[in-house]
Motif scaffolding. Sequence first.
Motif, PDB file in Angstrom:
ATOM      1  N   GLU A 182      -6.003   0.267   4.181  1.00 14.66           N
ATOM      2  CA  GLU A 182      -5.879   1.354   5.159  1.00 14.66           C
ATOM      3  C   GLU A 182      -5.770   0.861   6.593  1.00 14.66           C
ATOM      4  OE1 GLU A 182      -8.795   4.484   4.484  1.00 14.66           O
ATOM      5  OE2 GLU A 182      -8.961   3.897   2.372  1.00 14.66           O
ATOM      6  N   ASN A 236      -4.679   3.454  -6.808  1.00 12.70           N
ATOM      7  CA  ASN A 236      -5.084   3.766  -5.435  1.00 12.70           C
ATOM      8  C   ASN A 236      -6.223   2.883  -4.944  1.00 12.70           C
ATOM      9  OD1 ASN A 236      -3.839   6.284  -3.928  1.00 12.70           O
ATOM     10  ND2 ASN A 236      -3.768   6.733  -6.119  1.00 12.70           N
ATOM     11  N   SER A 272       0.826  -1.208   0.000  1.00 13.63           N
ATOM     12  CA  SER A 272       0.000   0.000   0.000  1.00 13.63           C
ATOM     13  C   SER A 272       0.861   1.260   0.000  1.00 13.63           C
ATOM     14  CB  SER A 272      -0.943   0.000   1.204  1.00 13.63           C
ATOM     15  OG  SER A 272      -1.885  -1.037   1.096  1.00 13.63           O
ATOM     16  N   ARG A 325      -8.849   5.681   0.226  1.00 14.14           N
ATOM     17  CA  ARG A 325      -8.330   5.253  -1.066  1.00 14.14           C
ATOM     18  C   ARG A 325      -9.323   5.562  -2.183  1.00 14.14           C
ATOM     19  NH1 ARG A 325     -10.160   0.988   1.823  1.00 14.14           N
ATOM     20  NH2 ARG A 325     -11.468  -0.594   0.822  1.00 14.14           N
ATOM     21  N   LEU A 336       0.701   4.192  -2.850  1.00 16.42           N
ATOM     22  CA  LEU A 336       0.526   5.605  -2.511  1.00 16.42           C
ATOM     23  C   LEU A 336       1.656   6.448  -3.090  1.00 16.42           C
ATOM     24  CD1 LEU A 336      -0.554   5.358   1.238  1.00 16.42           C
ATOM     25  CD2 LEU A 336      -1.976   6.192  -0.642  1.00 16.42           C
ATOM     26  N   VAL A 357      -5.301   0.022  -2.303  1.00 18.84           N
ATOM     27  CA  VAL A 357      -4.596   0.399  -1.070  1.00 18.84           C
ATOM     28  C   VAL A 357      -5.373  -0.096   0.146  1.00 18.84           C
ATOM     29  CG1 VAL A 357      -3.969   2.372   0.387  1.00 18.84           C
ATOM     30  CG2 VAL A 357      -3.416   2.392  -2.057  1.00 18.84           C
TER      31      VAL A 357
END
Length: 410
Positions: free
Chosen positions: A401, A396, A218, A288, A222, A399
Amino acid sequence: MSTNTSSQKLTLRQVLIFGGLMVTFSMGIRHGFGLFNLPITFTNGWGRETFALTIALQNLIWGAVQPITGALADRYGALKIMIAGGVLYALGLAGMAISTDAFSFTLAGGLLIGLAQTATTYSVVYGILGRNVAPEKRVWAMGITAAAGSFGQFLMIPVEQGLLSNFGANDALLILAIMASLMIPIAFMLREPNTANLQQGSNQTIKEALREAMGNPSFRLLTLGYFVCGFQVVFIAVHLAPYLKDLSKIYPDVGAPFVATTALALIGLFNIFGTYAAGILGQRLPKRYLLSSIYIGRSLAIIAFVYMPLSPTTTYIFAAIMGFLWLSTIPLTNAIVAQIFGVKYLSMLSGLVFFSHQLGSFCGAYFGGYLFDRTGSYLIVWNIAIVLGVFAFLINLPVKERAIERLAVT
Protein backbone atom coordinates in the motif's frame (compact mmCIF):
# COMPACT_ATOMS: atom_id res chain seq x y z
CA MET A 1 5.51 30.72 -7.79
CA SER A 2 2.79 28.41 -6.51
CA THR A 3 -0.86 28.90 -7.20
CA ASN A 4 -3.38 28.56 -4.43
CA THR A 5 -6.20 26.41 -5.74
CA SER A 6 -7.97 25.73 -2.50
CA SER A 7 -10.66 28.32 -3.26
CA GLN A 8 -11.29 26.61 -6.59
CA LYS A 9 -12.05 23.23 -5.10
CA LEU A 10 -15.49 21.91 -4.35
CA THR A 11 -16.29 21.83 -0.65
CA LEU A 12 -16.26 18.54 1.22
CA ARG A 13 -19.98 18.88 1.90
CA GLN A 14 -20.71 19.54 -1.76
CA VAL A 15 -18.74 16.51 -2.92
CA LEU A 16 -20.30 14.20 -0.35
CA ILE A 17 -23.91 15.34 -0.84
CA PHE A 18 -24.06 15.49 -4.62
CA GLY A 19 -21.54 12.73 -5.27
CA GLY A 20 -23.63 10.60 -2.92
CA LEU A 21 -26.84 11.52 -4.75
CA MET A 22 -25.28 10.65 -8.10
CA VAL A 23 -24.35 7.13 -7.02
CA THR A 24 -27.62 6.77 -5.09
CA PHE A 25 -29.54 7.00 -8.37
CA SER A 26 -27.06 5.22 -10.62
CA MET A 27 -26.40 2.28 -8.28
CA GLY A 28 -29.87 2.19 -6.72
CA ILE A 29 -31.80 1.82 -9.96
CA ARG A 30 -29.60 -0.97 -11.30
CA HIS A 31 -29.73 -2.87 -8.01
CA GLY A 32 -33.38 -3.69 -8.60
CA PHE A 33 -33.00 -5.11 -12.10
CA GLY A 34 -33.17 -8.65 -10.69
CA LEU A 35 -36.81 -7.99 -9.74
CA PHE A 36 -37.61 -7.53 -13.44
CA ASN A 37 -36.10 -10.89 -14.43
CA LEU A 38 -39.14 -13.14 -14.17
CA PRO A 39 -41.84 -10.58 -15.14
CA ILE A 40 -40.04 -9.63 -18.35
CA THR A 41 -38.94 -13.11 -19.41
CA PHE A 42 -42.38 -14.59 -18.67
CA THR A 43 -44.28 -11.86 -20.53
CA ASN A 44 -42.07 -12.07 -23.62
CA GLY A 45 -41.59 -15.84 -23.59
CA TRP A 46 -37.82 -15.59 -23.22
CA GLY A 47 -35.51 -17.92 -21.31
CA ARG A 48 -33.62 -16.56 -18.33
CA GLU A 49 -30.47 -16.58 -20.44
CA THR A 50 -31.84 -13.64 -22.48
CA PHE A 51 -32.29 -11.41 -19.46
CA ALA A 52 -29.02 -12.63 -17.98
CA LEU A 53 -27.18 -11.82 -21.22
CA THR A 54 -28.56 -8.26 -21.17
CA ILE A 55 -27.34 -7.63 -17.63
CA ALA A 56 -24.07 -9.40 -18.37
CA LEU A 57 -23.49 -7.24 -21.47
CA GLN A 58 -24.39 -4.15 -19.45
CA ASN A 59 -21.70 -4.99 -16.92
CA LEU A 60 -19.14 -5.89 -19.59
CA ILE A 61 -19.63 -2.62 -21.48
CA TRP A 62 -19.57 -0.71 -18.20
CA GLY A 63 -16.21 -2.23 -17.38
CA ALA A 64 -14.66 -2.10 -20.85
CA VAL A 65 -15.51 1.57 -21.45
CA GLN A 66 -14.94 2.76 -17.86
CA PRO A 67 -11.17 3.41 -18.28
CA ILE A 68 -11.89 5.53 -21.36
CA THR A 69 -14.66 7.47 -19.65
CA GLY A 70 -12.43 7.92 -16.62
CA ALA A 71 -9.57 9.21 -18.75
CA LEU A 72 -11.88 11.71 -20.45
CA ALA A 73 -13.18 12.88 -17.07
CA ASP A 74 -9.61 13.25 -15.76
CA ARG A 75 -8.56 15.20 -18.83
CA TYR A 76 -11.59 17.37 -19.61
CA GLY A 77 -13.60 17.40 -16.39
CA ALA A 78 -16.45 15.21 -15.21
CA LEU A 79 -19.44 17.50 -15.89
CA LYS A 80 -20.07 16.66 -19.55
CA ILE A 81 -19.38 13.00 -18.90
CA MET A 82 -21.98 12.83 -16.12
CA ILE A 83 -24.60 14.73 -18.14
CA ALA A 84 -24.17 12.29 -21.03
CA GLY A 85 -24.46 9.44 -18.55
CA GLY A 86 -27.76 10.74 -17.17
CA VAL A 87 -29.21 11.05 -20.67
CA LEU A 88 -28.10 7.55 -21.69
CA TYR A 89 -29.44 6.04 -18.46
CA ALA A 90 -32.90 7.48 -19.07
CA LEU A 91 -32.89 6.43 -22.74
CA GLY A 92 -31.77 2.92 -21.83
CA LEU A 93 -34.56 2.41 -19.29
CA ALA A 94 -37.14 3.77 -21.73
CA GLY A 95 -35.76 1.49 -24.43
CA MET A 96 -36.10 -1.55 -22.17
CA ALA A 97 -39.73 -0.59 -21.53
CA ILE A 98 -40.75 -0.35 -25.20
CA SER A 99 -38.71 -3.27 -26.53
CA THR A 100 -40.67 -6.20 -27.94
CA ASP A 101 -37.74 -8.36 -29.07
CA ALA A 102 -34.63 -9.64 -27.33
CA PHE A 103 -32.19 -7.72 -29.53
CA SER A 104 -33.63 -4.25 -28.86
CA PHE A 105 -34.04 -5.07 -25.16
CA THR A 106 -30.39 -6.10 -24.94
CA LEU A 107 -29.32 -3.01 -26.89
CA ALA A 108 -31.15 -0.70 -24.49
CA GLY A 109 -30.48 -2.49 -21.23
CA GLY A 110 -27.02 -3.71 -22.14
CA LEU A 111 -25.36 -1.08 -24.34
CA LEU A 112 -27.03 2.20 -23.34
CA ILE A 113 -27.22 1.58 -19.60
CA GLY A 114 -23.76 0.05 -19.60
CA LEU A 115 -22.38 3.24 -21.16
CA ALA A 116 -24.43 5.36 -18.75
CA GLN A 117 -22.97 3.62 -15.73
CA THR A 118 -19.40 4.42 -16.82
CA ALA A 119 -20.26 8.10 -16.40
CA THR A 120 -22.40 8.13 -13.27
CA THR A 121 -20.90 5.63 -10.83
CA TYR A 122 -17.89 5.35 -8.57
CA SER A 123 -14.89 5.81 -10.86
CA VAL A 124 -15.87 9.28 -12.10
CA VAL A 125 -17.28 10.40 -8.75
CA TYR A 126 -14.19 9.15 -6.91
CA GLY A 127 -12.03 11.10 -9.35
CA ILE A 128 -13.85 14.28 -8.30
CA LEU A 129 -13.53 13.26 -4.68
CA GLY A 130 -9.80 12.53 -4.99
CA ARG A 131 -9.10 15.95 -6.47
CA ASN A 132 -11.14 17.85 -3.91
CA VAL A 133 -10.73 15.99 -0.60
CA ALA A 134 -7.61 16.05 1.56
CA PRO A 135 -5.65 12.73 1.57
CA GLU A 136 -6.18 12.20 5.29
CA LYS A 137 -9.97 12.19 4.76
CA ARG A 138 -10.02 10.41 1.41
CA VAL A 139 -10.81 6.82 2.46
CA TRP A 140 -13.47 8.05 4.89
CA ALA A 141 -15.05 10.20 2.16
CA MET A 142 -14.99 7.28 -0.28
CA GLY A 143 -16.74 5.18 2.35
CA ILE A 144 -19.40 7.86 2.81
CA THR A 145 -20.02 8.03 -0.94
CA ALA A 146 -20.18 4.25 -1.22
CA ALA A 147 -22.61 4.23 1.69
CA ALA A 148 -24.80 6.66 -0.25
CA GLY A 149 -24.84 4.24 -3.15
CA SER A 150 -25.76 1.52 -0.69
CA PHE A 151 -28.61 3.65 0.63
CA GLY A 152 -29.82 3.98 -2.94
CA GLN A 153 -29.89 0.21 -3.24
CA PHE A 154 -31.86 -0.07 0.00
CA LEU A 155 -34.25 2.67 -1.06
CA MET A 156 -34.85 1.58 -4.64
CA ILE A 157 -35.67 -2.09 -4.01
CA PRO A 158 -39.06 -1.42 -2.34
CA VAL A 159 -39.64 1.48 -4.75
CA GLU A 160 -39.09 -0.74 -7.79
CA GLN A 161 -41.13 -3.59 -6.32
CA GLY A 162 -43.95 -1.13 -5.67
CA LEU A 163 -43.74 0.15 -9.24
CA LEU A 164 -43.81 -3.40 -10.57
CA SER A 165 -46.82 -4.33 -8.45
CA ASN A 166 -48.83 -1.23 -9.31
CA PHE A 167 -47.86 -0.44 -12.90
CA GLY A 168 -46.29 -3.54 -14.42
CA ALA A 169 -42.76 -3.96 -15.73
CA ASN A 170 -42.93 -1.64 -18.76
CA ASP A 171 -44.48 1.37 -17.04
CA ALA A 172 -42.21 0.83 -14.03
CA LEU A 173 -39.18 1.13 -16.33
CA LEU A 174 -40.55 4.35 -17.84
CA ILE A 175 -40.99 5.86 -14.37
CA LEU A 176 -37.43 4.84 -13.52
CA ALA A 177 -36.28 6.58 -16.70
CA ILE A 178 -37.74 9.83 -15.38
CA MET A 179 -35.99 9.29 -12.07
CA ALA A 180 -32.68 8.62 -13.84
CA SER A 181 -32.90 11.97 -15.60
CA LEU A 182 -32.48 13.66 -12.19
CA MET A 183 -28.78 12.80 -12.45
CA ILE A 184 -28.42 15.58 -15.02
CA PRO A 185 -29.04 18.53 -12.62
CA ILE A 186 -27.02 16.72 -9.95
CA ALA A 187 -24.05 16.72 -12.33
CA PHE A 188 -24.04 20.51 -12.44
CA MET A 189 -23.63 20.61 -8.68
CA LEU A 190 -20.38 18.64 -9.06
CA ARG A 191 -18.88 20.97 -11.65
CA GLU A 192 -15.24 21.65 -10.84
CA PRO A 193 -14.36 25.32 -11.43
CA ASN A 194 -10.92 24.70 -12.92
CA THR A 195 -10.05 21.07 -13.56
CA ALA A 196 -6.65 21.90 -14.98
CA ASN A 197 -5.51 23.49 -11.72
CA LEU A 198 -6.77 20.50 -9.78
CA GLN A 199 -4.69 18.04 -11.77
CA GLN A 200 -2.18 17.43 -9.05
CA GLY A 201 1.07 15.82 -10.07
CA SER A 202 3.90 15.83 -12.58
CA ASN A 203 3.74 15.95 -16.35
CA GLN A 204 3.13 12.22 -16.50
CA THR A 205 1.14 11.27 -19.60
CA ILE A 206 -1.79 8.86 -19.77
CA LYS A 207 0.39 6.33 -21.59
CA GLU A 208 3.05 6.55 -18.90
CA ALA A 209 0.45 6.20 -16.15
CA LEU A 210 -0.98 3.08 -17.79
CA ARG A 211 2.45 1.51 -18.24
CA GLU A 212 3.34 2.28 -14.63
CA ALA A 213 0.11 0.76 -13.30
CA MET A 214 0.24 -2.38 -15.41
CA GLY A 215 3.81 -3.01 -14.33
CA ASN A 216 2.94 -2.76 -10.64
CA PRO A 217 2.35 -6.17 -8.95
CA SER A 218 -0.06 -4.76 -6.35
CA PHE A 219 -2.19 -3.17 -9.06
CA ARG A 220 -2.42 -6.52 -10.86
CA LEU A 221 -3.43 -8.31 -7.66
CA LEU A 222 -6.12 -5.73 -6.90
CA THR A 223 -7.39 -6.16 -10.44
CA LEU A 224 -7.67 -9.93 -10.08
CA GLY A 225 -9.41 -9.62 -6.73
CA TYR A 226 -11.94 -7.19 -8.14
CA PHE A 227 -12.99 -9.81 -10.71
CA VAL A 228 -14.22 -11.96 -7.84
CA CYS A 229 -16.14 -9.08 -6.31
CA GLY A 230 -18.01 -8.49 -9.54
CA PHE A 231 -18.81 -12.16 -10.06
CA GLN A 232 -20.26 -12.63 -6.60
CA VAL A 233 -22.37 -9.50 -6.22
CA VAL A 234 -23.92 -9.46 -9.69
CA PHE A 235 -24.72 -13.17 -9.64
CA ILE A 236 -26.54 -12.69 -6.35
CA ALA A 237 -28.26 -9.45 -7.41
CA VAL A 238 -29.59 -10.95 -10.66
CA HIS A 239 -30.31 -14.54 -9.65
CA LEU A 240 -31.24 -14.50 -5.95
CA ALA A 241 -34.94 -13.87 -6.62
CA PRO A 242 -35.27 -16.71 -9.19
CA TYR A 243 -33.20 -19.00 -6.92
CA LEU A 244 -35.60 -18.49 -4.04
CA LYS A 245 -38.59 -19.01 -6.32
CA ASP A 246 -37.16 -22.30 -7.59
CA LEU A 247 -36.50 -23.61 -4.08
CA SER A 248 -40.04 -22.81 -2.97
CA LYS A 249 -40.90 -26.32 -4.16
CA ILE A 250 -38.82 -27.61 -1.24
CA TYR A 251 -39.10 -24.65 1.13
CA PRO A 252 -42.52 -23.06 0.37
CA ASP A 253 -42.03 -20.06 2.67
CA VAL A 254 -39.17 -18.60 0.61
CA GLY A 255 -41.11 -18.37 -2.65
CA ALA A 256 -43.20 -15.32 -1.78
CA PRO A 257 -42.08 -12.21 -3.72
CA PHE A 258 -41.65 -10.19 -0.53
CA VAL A 259 -38.89 -12.57 0.64
CA ALA A 260 -36.65 -11.77 -2.33
CA THR A 261 -37.57 -8.10 -2.16
CA THR A 262 -36.78 -7.94 1.55
CA ALA A 263 -33.51 -9.80 1.05
CA LEU A 264 -32.33 -7.41 -1.66
CA ALA A 265 -33.40 -4.45 0.44
CA LEU A 266 -31.46 -5.83 3.41
CA ILE A 267 -28.38 -6.11 1.21
CA GLY A 268 -28.72 -2.42 0.44
CA LEU A 269 -29.41 -1.52 4.08
CA PHE A 270 -26.46 -3.39 5.57
CA ASN A 271 -24.29 -2.25 2.69
CA ILE A 272 -24.63 1.27 4.11
CA PHE A 273 -23.03 0.16 7.36
CA GLY A 274 -20.44 -2.00 5.61
CA THR A 275 -19.16 0.66 3.25
CA TYR A 276 -19.08 3.28 5.99
CA ALA A 277 -17.20 0.89 8.27
CA ALA A 278 -14.75 0.16 5.45
CA GLY A 279 -14.09 3.89 5.11
CA ILE A 280 -13.46 4.28 8.84
CA LEU A 281 -11.35 1.14 9.24
CA GLY A 282 -9.43 1.85 6.05
CA GLN A 283 -8.01 4.99 7.70
CA ARG A 284 -6.63 2.93 10.60
CA LEU A 285 -5.88 -0.63 9.42
CA PRO A 286 -4.08 -2.12 6.41
CA LYS A 287 -6.61 -2.05 3.61
CA ARG A 288 -5.31 -5.26 2.03
CA TYR A 289 -6.20 -7.23 5.17
CA LEU A 290 -9.67 -5.72 5.21
CA LEU A 291 -10.16 -6.73 1.57
CA SER A 292 -9.03 -10.29 2.26
CA SER A 293 -11.41 -10.50 5.22
CA ILE A 294 -14.32 -9.35 3.08
CA TYR A 295 -13.72 -12.00 0.42
CA ILE A 296 -13.33 -14.93 2.81
CA GLY A 297 -16.34 -13.69 4.75
CA ARG A 298 -18.45 -13.83 1.59
CA SER A 299 -17.40 -17.42 0.87
CA LEU A 300 -18.31 -18.53 4.38
CA ALA A 301 -21.69 -16.78 4.15
CA ILE A 302 -22.47 -18.47 0.82
CA ILE A 303 -21.52 -21.90 2.17
CA ALA A 304 -23.92 -21.49 5.10
CA PHE A 305 -26.72 -20.14 2.88
CA VAL A 306 -26.53 -22.82 0.20
CA TYR A 307 -25.83 -25.89 2.31
CA MET A 308 -28.07 -25.26 5.32
CA PRO A 309 -31.89 -25.60 5.36
CA LEU A 310 -33.49 -22.56 3.78
CA SER A 311 -36.11 -20.29 5.33
CA PRO A 312 -37.04 -16.60 5.17
CA THR A 313 -35.01 -16.05 8.36
CA THR A 314 -31.83 -17.68 7.01
CA THR A 315 -32.30 -15.76 3.76
CA TYR A 316 -32.51 -12.47 5.64
CA ILE A 317 -29.44 -13.32 7.74
CA PHE A 318 -27.50 -14.18 4.57
CA ALA A 319 -28.64 -10.93 2.95
CA ALA A 320 -27.58 -8.88 5.98
CA ILE A 321 -24.11 -10.48 6.08
CA MET A 322 -23.59 -10.18 2.34
CA GLY A 323 -24.89 -6.62 2.46
CA PHE A 324 -22.28 -5.67 5.05
CA LEU A 325 -19.61 -7.12 2.76
CA TRP A 326 -21.26 -6.08 -0.53
CA LEU A 327 -19.55 -2.89 -1.72
CA SER A 328 -17.08 -2.45 1.12
CA THR A 329 -14.40 -3.42 -1.40
CA ILE A 330 -14.97 -0.22 -3.38
CA PRO A 331 -13.59 2.47 -1.04
CA LEU A 332 -10.73 0.19 0.01
CA THR A 333 -9.67 -0.74 -3.52
CA ASN A 334 -9.92 2.81 -4.86
CA ALA A 335 -8.10 4.20 -1.84
CA ILE A 336 -5.20 1.81 -2.41
CA VAL A 337 -5.01 2.87 -6.06
CA ALA A 338 -4.94 6.54 -5.00
CA GLN A 339 -2.36 5.79 -2.31
CA ILE A 340 -0.02 4.04 -4.74
CA PHE A 341 -0.36 6.25 -7.82
CA GLY A 342 -1.81 9.57 -6.64
CA VAL A 343 -5.02 11.20 -7.89
CA LYS A 344 -4.03 12.72 -11.23
CA TYR A 345 -5.37 9.75 -13.19
CA LEU A 346 -7.50 8.24 -10.46
CA SER A 347 -10.69 7.97 -12.53
CA MET A 348 -8.85 6.20 -15.34
CA LEU A 349 -6.88 3.81 -13.11
CA SER A 350 -9.93 3.05 -10.97
CA GLY A 351 -11.78 2.38 -14.20
CA LEU A 352 -9.06 0.00 -15.30
CA VAL A 353 -9.34 -2.02 -12.09
CA PHE A 354 -13.10 -1.81 -12.42
CA PHE A 355 -12.93 -3.40 -15.88
CA SER A 356 -11.84 -6.60 -14.16
CA HIS A 357 -14.76 -6.21 -11.72
CA GLN A 358 -17.14 -6.02 -14.64
CA LEU A 359 -15.63 -9.00 -16.41
CA GLY A 360 -16.49 -10.86 -13.23
CA SER A 361 -19.95 -9.28 -13.26
CA PHE A 362 -20.49 -10.46 -16.84
CA CYS A 363 -19.52 -14.01 -15.88
CA GLY A 364 -21.66 -13.99 -12.74
CA ALA A 365 -24.75 -12.66 -14.50
CA TYR A 366 -24.47 -14.64 -17.75
CA PHE A 367 -23.22 -17.99 -16.50
CA GLY A 368 -25.81 -17.89 -13.74
CA GLY A 369 -28.52 -17.95 -16.41
CA TYR A 370 -26.58 -20.13 -18.87
CA LEU A 371 -25.78 -22.90 -16.40
CA PHE A 372 -29.27 -22.80 -14.92
CA ASP A 373 -30.89 -23.24 -18.33
CA ARG A 374 -28.65 -26.26 -18.98
CA THR A 375 -28.60 -27.92 -15.57
CA GLY A 376 -31.80 -26.68 -13.94
CA SER A 377 -29.82 -25.56 -10.88
CA TYR A 378 -27.71 -22.67 -9.59
CA LEU A 379 -25.54 -24.93 -7.41
CA ILE A 380 -22.54 -24.97 -9.77
CA VAL A 381 -22.40 -21.19 -9.82
CA TRP A 382 -22.72 -20.92 -6.04
CA ASN A 383 -19.73 -23.26 -5.71
CA ILE A 384 -17.72 -21.19 -8.19
CA ALA A 385 -18.49 -18.09 -6.11
CA ILE A 386 -17.20 -19.85 -2.98
CA VAL A 387 -13.91 -20.93 -4.60
CA LEU A 388 -13.35 -17.48 -6.10
CA GLY A 389 -13.80 -15.88 -2.68
CA VAL A 390 -11.00 -18.02 -1.25
CA PHE A 391 -8.82 -17.08 -4.23
CA ALA A 392 -9.43 -13.36 -3.67
CA PHE A 393 -8.70 -13.75 0.03
CA LEU A 394 -5.25 -15.11 -0.78
CA ILE A 395 -4.16 -12.72 -3.54
CA ASN A 396 -5.01 -9.54 -1.63
CA LEU A 397 -2.70 -10.42 1.27
CA PRO A 398 0.60 -9.50 -0.50
CA VAL A 399 -0.66 -6.12 -1.85
CA LYS A 400 1.71 -3.27 -0.95
CA GLU A 401 0.00 0.00 0.00
CA ARG A 402 2.93 2.39 -0.23
CA ALA A 403 3.20 5.20 -2.76
CA ILE A 404 5.17 4.38 -5.89
CA GLU A 405 8.59 6.02 -6.18
CA ARG A 406 9.07 8.38 -9.10
CA LEU A 407 11.78 10.79 -10.16
CA ALA A 408 9.24 13.61 -9.86
CA VAL A 409 6.91 13.69 -6.85
CA THR A 410 3.24 13.52 -7.83
